[in-house]
Design a protein around this motif. Structure first.
Motif: not given
Length: 400
Positions: A200-206, A212-213, A220-222
């Motif tokens: 699930l961690l990988n899926a959240a990043v994906d 994230l890119t 900078e953050d959003l």
């Protein structure tokens, strides 16, 4: 013939990340054998908002069509032996236990390949099978928070906001199903099975590839806007606006198109994407000064006539009445395992060949134990003995 006809899946999953992934394989034609403990999948009794549907958890009904249920106790020698026979004849094994559980059950990848070397073995976990977080418990909300999603959802000045649905579980389930099919195709070409791991961690990043890119490269953050903008790095008109009787969502469009459609001359002073973004809150107010005076349907009609993406904001109870949803057959009515019927979502893909389909409604607990064990070579007497010894549960068993 469906794409996965003649593929058998030994399904050791529960909850969405696992259960929905194997349902997708069943929709493609696989024979999914759901291996449950004698008390049943936890979702059979898990309520949503304190509500069950005719005595059954709605989550169970949502994620378990096109499966057969076998109820057996894996902690007994005979129950473990029965599970091993099912796995021995399977093409795919899927589980979403925490790391170490299948090893303790003697059903790790190494264990299984000793008697089924061509198996496609799919392991779904929270963080991965190794690493500093591997043993941590987790749930959808945790991964949303850990990977930044909650930090840029919602409005400025408000607390971090989770998504309204379990997006990480949903994406994980889809990834697991997709890569299971990839592994089966690889086996068809080479004859080799393999282990497939996702978490699930990988899926959240994906899932946040764009966001994230952006942050990793721009540094900078959003930042969230004060209004109901549709996304923290996009600019108006993209967002949600109040109308006289509800709300309307407006998609990406040239601001001059909105200005012309709504006769808002003051929008002409904003020019260029950076300026649109920097002044997004005040632009939102200008657009809303028009939409809040008009009925939702009128606003949508005006925008659609100008070729602008727009929709009324609807509630879940309204979705089945959407004419396009109906046209696409995205609402199904299936048999409830306790009698009667229930409505659920349909299959989101059409194919000219090997069409996914619903052949089975969600099964009652142990509804297929007798048939599946019979396929594995157990006699009726053997099955009766296992039932009497509480190793298995079959349909109609009234134990507490």
């Amino acid at each position: 013939m469906q794409a996965l006809t003649d593929v058998t899946v030994a399904d050791f999953t529960q909850l969405m990340a696992g259960g929905w992934s194997t349902q997708k394989l069943g929709d493609m034609g696989a024979d999914v054998i759901k291996i449950e403990r004698p008390t049943g999948d936890v979702q059979r009794e898990m309520s949503y908002r304190g509500t069950l549907l005719d005595g059954t958890g709605i989550g169970y009904l949502t994620m378990n069509r096109n499966k057969r249920s076998v109820a057996l106790d894996l902690k007994t020698d005979e129950g473990h032996r029965a599970a091993t026979k099912i796995v021995e004849a399977a093409d795919v094994l899927v589980h979403n236990y925490r790391p170490g559980v299948m090893e303790r059950l003697g059903l790790s990848y190494d264990d299984v390949t000793e008697f089924n070397p061509e198996i496609v073995y799919v392991a779904i976990s929270g963080y991965g099978s190794s690493g500093p977080y591997a043993d941590r418990p987790g749930q959808d909300l945790i991964y949303q928070a850990m990977t930044g999603l909650t930090s840029y959802t919602g409005r400025a000045g408000e607390p971090p906001t989770p998504a309204g649905t379990v997006v990480i579980d949903e994406h994980t389930a889809t990834l697991a199903a997709m890569h299971t099919v990839q592994a089966l195709y690889h086996r068809e070409r080479t004859g080799d099975g393999q282990k497939v791991e996702t978490n699930l961690l990988n899926a959240a990043v994906d899932l946040q590839c764009n966001e994230l890119t952006y942050s990793m490269n721009v540094g900078e953050d959003l930042d969230r806007g004060e209004k109901t903008h549709g996304h923290p790095y996009l600019y108006p008109p993209y967002g949600i606006y109040q109308t006289d009787d509800g709300h309307v969502a407006i998609g990406m469009a040239p601001l001059e198109t909105i200005a012309d459609t709504f006769e808002l001359d003051s929008l002409a002073e904003y020019d260029g994407q950076r300026q649109l973004f920097e002044h997004r809150d005040e632009i939102h107010d200008v657009i809303e000064s028009y939409t809040e005076t008009r009925p939702t349907d009128d606003v949508v009609d005006e925008l659609v006539a100008a070729d602008v993406q727009a929709s009324a904001v609807r509630y879940p109870t309204e979705v089945p009445e959407n004419p396009q949803v109906q046209h696409n057959d995205m609402i199904l009515e299936l048999d409830h395992p306790n009698g009667g019927t229930f409505k659920t979502t349909g299959i989101p893909v059409d194919m000219s060949s090997s069409e996914p389909a619903v052949a089975r409604s969600p099964p009652g607990l142990g509804a297929d134990t007798r048939d599946v064990l019979g396929d594995c070579g157990y006699s009726d007497a053997d099955i009766d003995r296992l039932e009497a010894n509480d190793v298995i549960r079959v349909a109609g068993d009234s134990r507490e």
